[in-house]
Motif scaffolding. Structure first.
Motif: not given
Ligand code: F6R
Length: 266
Positions: A132-160
């Motif tokens: 799916g895609v978030g309103g801010d354009g995220h896929i999974a919980f890869n919030e804006p600013g996430s590395s495009l090379g990122s792997r499975t990891r802990l992530k802080t949710l964006a306020p949106e």
């Protein structure tokens, strides 16, 4: 990217189910990447229907979910493990041992995330990843600013995202602020990605995903780098696409070609 426009959520779900069911029939032991949230609910309903009415067989299918909230036990009504049990797994003949959702209660998150990546590799990689895609354009919980090379990891949710997901909890306060999520790099390694989006509130994110620049500010835009992506959207979610007419023409041309081919004697 192949962009398929359908009239509404129901037809988007049916179209997505066609791709998934075709894969499961062709490769009964395929590896599926699954998403939670409101977008794939109709798809899961359709798969349950096909399992019951058309014997779609999930007995050898392996699944990996994109993400899970940190701190919620699998039994919590809003955990993604619970969501999957309720909305899909308990209603099809999948082997519970073949279903994987990150563990939001892992004690050593780093080791757990590495192990999740390894399990995907050992299963042979993901054949089809539902997104799916978030309103801010995220896929999974890869919030804006996430590395495009990122792997499975802990992530802080964006306020949106916290605000968006508050609808599933009693209050915004209850929404966990942390999640374990597959990375953008993990998702891009799937053999095929299928992104679904419905509703006007997704129109801007869909436009940025399909036609915007590739940017970590809209992590779904990284899908432009993948060679096999299908985007299925309803009229509302497609409403801001600049090349909408062209995408329709492409689908029509392909449909005609398929019809011609199937009417030719083999
Ligand atoms: C869920 C997930 C999220 C959602 C996205 C859209 O596993 O990874 O990226 O796909 O937040 O959510 P809905 O479908 O509820 O609009």
């Amino acid at each position: 990217m192949r962009v398929i426009e359908e009239p509404d959520k129901e037809t988007v779900s049916r179209r997505a189910a066609e791709f998934l069911a075709e894969l499961v029939r062709r490769r009964p032991d395929c590896v599926l990447g699954l998403a939670t949230g409101s977008t794939p609910l109709g798809l899961y309903q359709e798969l349950i229907h096909q399992h019951r009415e058309e014997q779609l067989d999930f007995s050898q299918v392996v699944t990996f979910n994109l993400d899970e909230y940190v701190g919620l036990p699998p039994t919590h009504s809003q955990s993604y493990r619970h969501f999957m049990q309720e909305n899909l797994f308990s209603q099809i003949n999948i082997n519970p041992e073949n279903t994987h959702v990150p563990d939001g209660r892992a004690l050593d998150f780093e080791a757990h995330c590495e192990q999740y990546e390894r399990a995907i590799q050992e299963a042979g990689g993901i054949d089809l990843q539902i997104l799916g895609v978030g309103g801010d354009g995220h896929i999974a919980f890869n919030e804006p600013g996430s590395s495009l090379g990122s792997r499975t990891r802990l992530k802080t949710l964006a306020p949106e995202t916290v605000r968006d997901n508050a609808r599933f909890f009693e209050s915004e306060q209850e929404v966990p602020r942390l999640a374990i999520t597959m990375g953008v790099g993990t998702i891009l390694e799937s053999r095929r990605c299928l992104l679904m989006a419905c509703g006007l509130n997704k129109a801007r994110a869909v436009q940025a995903t399909v036609e915007g620049p590739v940017t970590a500010q809209v992590t779904a835009s990284a899908l432009q780098l993948h060679r096999d992506v299908i985007v299925i959207v309803d009229h509302d979610a497609a409403s801001m696409l600049a090349r909408r007419e062209y995408y329709r023409e492409v689908e029509e041309a392909e449909r005609r070609l398929r019809a011609e081919r199937s009417s030719q004697p083999s």
